[in-house]
Motif scaffolding. Structure first.
Motif, PDB file in Angstrom:
ATOM      1  N   TRP A  39      53.194  23.790  44.720  1.00 43.19           N
ATOM      2  CA  TRP A  39      54.160  24.833  45.069  1.00 43.19           C
ATOM      3  C   TRP A  39      53.398  26.058  45.574  1.00 43.19           C
ATOM      4  N   VAL A  40      52.640  26.686  44.669  1.00 43.12           N
ATOM      5  CA  VAL A  40      52.128  28.023  45.035  1.00 43.12           C
ATOM      6  C   VAL A  40      51.022  27.986  46.073  1.00 43.12           C
ATOM      7  N   GLU A  41      50.305  26.873  46.189  1.00 40.74           N
ATOM      8  CA  GLU A  41      49.209  26.872  47.156  1.00 40.74           C
ATOM      9  C   GLU A  41      49.503  26.024  48.389  1.00 40.74           C
ATOM     10  N   ALA A  42      50.700  25.472  48.490  1.00 47.13           N
ATOM     11  CA  ALA A  42      51.044  24.750  49.722  1.00 47.13           C
ATOM     12  C   ALA A  42      52.464  25.107  50.154  1.00 47.13           C
ATOM     13  N   THR A  43      53.478  24.535  49.459  1.00 45.07           N
ATOM     14  CA  THR A  43      54.839  24.677  49.983  1.00 45.07           C
ATOM     15  C   THR A  43      55.394  26.104  49.918  1.00 45.07           C
ATOM     16  N   TRP A  44      55.103  26.838  48.840  1.00 48.32           N
ATOM     17  CA  TRP A  44      55.608  28.222  48.781  1.00 48.32           C
ATOM     18  C   TRP A  44      54.916  29.093  49.828  1.00 48.32           C
ATOM     19  N   GLU A  45      53.628  28.839  50.041  1.00 49.85           N
ATOM     20  CA  GLU A  45      52.902  29.633  51.043  1.00 49.85           C
ATOM     21  C   GLU A  45      53.514  29.417  52.431  1.00 49.85           C
ATOM     22  N   VAL A  46      53.775  28.156  52.761  1.00 49.69           N
ATOM     23  CA  VAL A  46      54.393  27.879  54.059  1.00 49.69           C
ATOM     24  C   VAL A  46      55.786  28.500  54.104  1.00 49.69           C
ATOM     25  N   PHE A  47      56.484  28.420  52.980  1.00 45.92           N
ATOM     26  CA  PHE A  47      57.825  29.003  52.911  1.00 45.92           C
ATOM     27  C   PHE A  47      57.796  30.495  53.239  1.00 45.92           C
ATOM     28  N   VAL A  48      56.896  31.242  52.575  1.00 43.09           N
ATOM     29  CA  VAL A  48      56.878  32.687  52.860  1.00 43.09           C
ATOM     30  C   VAL A  48      56.367  32.955  54.279  1.00 43.09           C
ATOM     31  N   GLY A  49      55.614  31.994  54.829  1.00 46.68           N
ATOM     32  CA  GLY A  49      55.231  32.122  56.247  1.00 46.68           C
ATOM     33  C   GLY A  49      56.471  32.151  57.131  1.00 46.68           C
ATOM     34  N   THR A  50      57.456  31.279  56.817  1.00 43.69           N
ATOM     35  CA  THR A  50      58.682  31.264  57.622  1.00 43.69           C
ATOM     36  C   THR A  50      59.471  32.565  57.425  1.00 43.69           C
ATOM     37  N   LEU A  51      59.469  33.080  56.188  1.00 43.60           N
ATOM     38  CA  LEU A  51      60.172  34.340  55.952  1.00 43.60           C
ATOM     39  C   LEU A  51      59.512  35.474  56.731  1.00 43.60           C
ATOM     40  N   ALA A  52      58.176  35.507  56.688  1.00 41.38           N
ATOM     41  CA  ALA A  52      57.452  36.578  57.386  1.00 41.38           C
ATOM     42  C   ALA A  52      57.742  36.499  58.883  1.00 41.38           C
ATOM     43  N   ALA A  53      57.747  35.283  59.411  1.00 42.01           N
ATOM     44  CA  ALA A  53      58.011  35.125  60.846  1.00 42.01           C
ATOM     45  C   ALA A  53      59.394  35.676  61.190  1.00 42.01           C
ATOM     46  N   TYR A  54      60.384  35.288  60.406  1.00 40.32           N
ATOM     47  CA  TYR A  54      61.759  35.743  60.649  1.00 40.32           C
ATOM     48  C   TYR A  54      61.859  37.265  60.502  1.00 40.32           C
ATOM     49  N   ALA A  55      61.279  37.779  59.411  1.00 34.71           N
ATOM     50  CA  ALA A  55      61.401  39.211  59.142  1.00 34.71           C
ATOM     51  C   ALA A  55      60.679  40.038  60.202  1.00 34.71           C
ATOM     52  N   LEU A  56      59.527  39.558  60.672  1.00 39.55           N
ATOM     53  CA  LEU A  56      58.794  40.332  61.681  1.00 39.55           C
ATOM     54  C   LEU A  56      59.580  40.396  62.994  1.00 39.55           C
ATOM     55  N   ILE A  57      60.283  39.321  63.313  1.00 40.80           N
ATOM     56  CA  ILE A  57      61.127  39.352  64.520  1.00 40.80           C
ATOM     57  C   ILE A  57      62.233  40.383  64.335  1.00 40.80           C
ATOM     58  N   LYS A  58      62.844  40.387  63.169  1.00 34.87           N
ATOM     59  CA  LYS A  58      63.953  41.301  62.882  1.00 34.87           C
ATOM     60  C   LYS A  58      63.498  42.756  62.843  1.00 34.87           C
ATOM     61  N   ILE A  59      62.336  42.989  62.203  1.00 33.04           N
ATOM     62  CA  ILE A  59      61.978  44.372  61.889  1.00 33.04           C
ATOM     63  C   ILE A  59      61.217  45.060  63.019  1.00 33.04           C
ATOM     64  N   ILE A  60      60.255  44.349  63.600  1.00 29.92           N
ATOM     65  CA  ILE A  60      59.481  45.027  64.649  1.00 29.92           C
ATOM     66  C   ILE A  60      59.593  44.303  65.987  1.00 29.92           C
ATOM     67  N   GLY A  61      60.542  43.387  66.074  1.00 29.49           N
ATOM     68  CA  GLY A  61      60.746  42.694  67.342  1.00 29.49           C
ATOM     69  C   GLY A  61      59.540  41.869  67.761  1.00 29.49           C
ATOM     70  N   ALA A  62      58.861  41.247  66.778  1.00 31.30           N
ATOM     71  CA  ALA A  62      57.699  40.410  67.102  1.00 31.30           C
ATOM     72  C   ALA A  62      58.121  39.288  68.044  1.00 31.30           C
ATOM     73  N   LYS A  63      57.183  38.839  68.884  1.00 34.35           N
ATOM     74  CA  LYS A  63      57.520  37.758  69.829  1.00 34.35           C
ATOM     75  C   LYS A  63      57.626  36.429  69.080  1.00 34.35           C
ATOM     76  N   ARG A  64      58.708  35.734  69.332  1.00 37.02           N
ATOM     77  CA  ARG A  64      58.940  34.477  68.625  1.00 37.02           C
ATOM     78  C   ARG A  64      57.815  33.465  68.869  1.00 37.02           C
ATOM     79  N   GLU A  65      57.352  33.350  70.134  1.00 35.03           N
ATOM     80  CA  GLU A  65      56.303  32.356  70.425  1.00 35.03           C
ATOM     81  C   GLU A  65      55.064  32.626  69.584  1.00 35.03           C
ATOM     82  N   VAL A  66      54.729  33.913  69.439  1.00 34.17           N
ATOM     83  CA  VAL A  66      53.506  34.262  68.720  1.00 34.17           C
ATOM     84  C   VAL A  66      53.629  33.917  67.234  1.00 34.17           C
ATOM     85  N   VAL A  67      54.703  34.373  66.601  1.00 30.50           N
ATOM     86  CA  VAL A  67      54.815  34.106  65.164  1.00 30.50           C
ATOM     87  C   VAL A  67      54.984  32.611  64.887  1.00 30.50           C
TER      88      VAL A  67
END
Ligand code: HEM
Ligand code: HEM
Ligand SMILES: [Fe+2]
Length: 475
Positions: free
Chosen positions: A209-237
């Motif tokens: 969980w904490v060293e594989a699947t949860w890490e990937v999970f929060v990666g998806t959250l960070a990608a989504y949140a960065l697009i929402k908050i600072i308009g990060a480019k989708r291709e990049v994230v």
């Protein structure tokens, strides 16, 4: 936060359901901190609440509440972003809502049983009704089965909505990763009276969980949140997300070996564990660098300073990048080689790493997602931090880092005195814990725990009021 569902601007029922999950998460977070404080006081005064509320119980509720509030906040985040990403209303949100109430009822019963029953014989009845006895995931078997059913409803909802709606890269990773995350829970459900075998499988849940699947999970959250908050480019994230999937699974799966050093598993795990777990910090560093680098680069190229559309969420996200890198990457790496781990294993050093990693990698970004949710719920264009938001993030982070430093000192003292000097026997264990370095470190941990709790009070205050305040300011 309380009115966030009623006065909402949320068009989708999934987002409203997400907010419901966030609320329970924050309540359990508070319970976690109170239990931690009781356990911390018991380190200083072992007689505190003796036979009323023993250390074993306080500690157990502390870490189980930790896992459960994080799972709530994770499910909340998924429901929140689901309709946004898939551009689909959600397939069976009514059923999802039922799942929420069933889960919450089950969690309440389990916690009450933990608190009121506490101790008893270890037999089949206990496993079914009271406690399964596996650290972090102690829920009795009836609740285990209930959790599986609710998670199946949740997963089916996410999967069916994904299939029916738009398929973004973020959602592809999310859907595949959630299957692995939920599936791993099954590895911690069956019973064996062989302790080595039990630990062998139990780590499949905790480590994977904490060293594989949860890490990937929060990666998806960070990608989504960065697009929402600072308009990060989708291709990049999204590109980075796929690289992280590859690297984290690559090192994380065989990195499991760092828990197989001393539990009766074959000695070849020393080499496997050492090599692969030492590689684990690489993606964490990459993640950390890319978040800050991308952000700076984008602004440099465009020449305009990007507006941050949600300051408190962004602050928690940046804390996440640092916290993940320090807590998991650095504090994890410290003790991951068997040559080091033979001295640090089971000392307060482990607890230092556990606190900073869980906080840095998960608590931070999940709180950030709550702010993202609130912004949506109140329909605010730009959400600014206020005094409460700043006090919350400052005091909580300062408190947890303070606790980590204190525990690292305590662990260092144990390594030197208990392990290196006295050889690690029964007496050595107690002698080391009576020395001033250790006692003072435990005192500082308790003080820093109070700082964390005060920060948490500011956080609750802010979550309850920031929506209305920001709305009023906008008007
Ligand atoms: C966010 C990610 C992580 C979290 C939340 C986390 C959390 C934890 C926790 C809570 C424990 C104690 C488990 C117990 O009760 O026995 C632990 C143990 C351990 N972790 Fe991590 N960890 C993370 C990542 C890492 C990484 C990346 C490494 C290595 C580079 C690492 C190395 C270790 C080792 C070696 C142990 C065993 C300590 C012992 O011997 O007692 N961890 N981790
Ligand atoms: C009020 C603040 C807190 C206090 C006073 C506190 C105190 C404690 C205590 C006394 C233990 C038992 C340690 C042992 O058995 O040696 C513990 C374990 C643990 N706590 Fe906390 N805690 C607090 C907040 C947190 C937070 C914010 C997190 C993570 C987000 C966290 C995660 C953990 C973990 C993962 C363990 C198990 C560590 C291990 O076995 O290695 N705690 N905590
Ligand atoms: Fe691990």
């Amino acid at each position: 936060m309380l009115t966030s569902i009623k006065t909402n601007h949320l068009t989708s029922s999934g987002q409203r359901l997400g907010m419901m999950y966030f609320r329970v998460a924050i309540v359990l977070f508070g319970a976690q901190l109170l239990m931690g404080l009781i356990a911390a006081i018991q380190f200083l005064y072992p007689g505190f609440l003796f036979e009323l509320f023993d250390f074993s119980v306080a500690r157990m509720v502390h870490i189980n509440a930790l896992v459960v509030w994080m799972l709530y906040a994770m499910i909340g985040s998924v429901y929140y972003m689901l309709s946004d990403e898939t551009e689909h209303e959600g397939v069976a949100m009514g059923l999802g809502k039922l799942g929420f109430w069933v889960l919450t009822l089950a969690v309440t019963i389990v916690v009450l049983v933990y608190i009121f029953i506490q101790i008893g014989p270890g037999n089949e009845t206990t496993i079914w009704l009271i406690n399964e006895g596996r650290e972090y995931i102690e829920a009795p078997r009836w609740a285990d089965i209930g959790i599986v059913v609710v998670v199946l409803i949740f997963y089916w909802n996410v999967f069916a909505t994904f299939m029916a709606g738009k398929k973004t890269g973020i959602m592809q990773v999310m859907v595949a990763n959630l299957l692995a995350l939920a599936g791993l829970y099954l590895a911690g459900m069956f019973f064996t009276d062989n302790i080595s075998m039990d630990q062998y499988w139990w780590w499949w849940v905790i480590h994977l969980w904490v060293e594989a699947t949860w890490e990937v999970f929060v990666g998806t959250l960070a990608a989504y949140a960065l697009i929402k908050i600072i308009g990060a480019k989708r291709e990049v994230v999204e590109m980075w997300l796929w690289i992280e999937v590859l690297m984290l699974f690559g090192s994380g799966i065989l990195g499991l070996g760092h828990h197989y050093f001393w539990i009766g598993t074959p000695e070849y795990w020393w080499e496997i564990g050492a090599l692969f777990s030492a590689l684990e910090p690489v993606p964490l560093i990459a993640m950390f660098v890319h978040v800050l680098y991308d952000w700076g680069k984008e602004q440099g190229e465009s020449g305009v300073r990007e507006t941050v559309k949600n300051n408190p969420a962004m602050a928690w996200l940046v804390t996440n990048a640092f916290g993940n890198f320090l807590g998991a990457g650095i504090w994890g790496f410290f003790h991951t080689l068997p040559q080091v781990n033979i001295y640090t294993h089971g000392t307060q050093f482990t607890a230092a790493h556990g606190h900073l990693a869980f906080f840095g990698a998960y608590a931070t970004i999940l709180v950030g997602m709550m702010y993202v949710g609130l912004q949506g719920a109140y329909g605010i264009k730009e959400m600014k931090s206020n005094f409460n938001s700043k006090m919350a993030i400052f005091l909580i982070t300062f408190g947890v880092v303070g606790m980590t430093v204190a525990l690292t000192i305590a662990g260092y003292e144990q390594v030197l005195v208990e392990r290196a000097e006295l050889g690690g026997g029964w007496n050595a264990f107690f002698t080391a814990q009576d020395l001033p370095w250790y006692v003072q470190a435990q005192l500082w941990r308790a003080i820093m725990g109070v700082v964390t709790l005060v920060g948490f009070v500011y956080l609750v205050l802010d979550l309850l009021t920031i929506g209305k305040r920001a709305k009023a300011a906008e008007a």
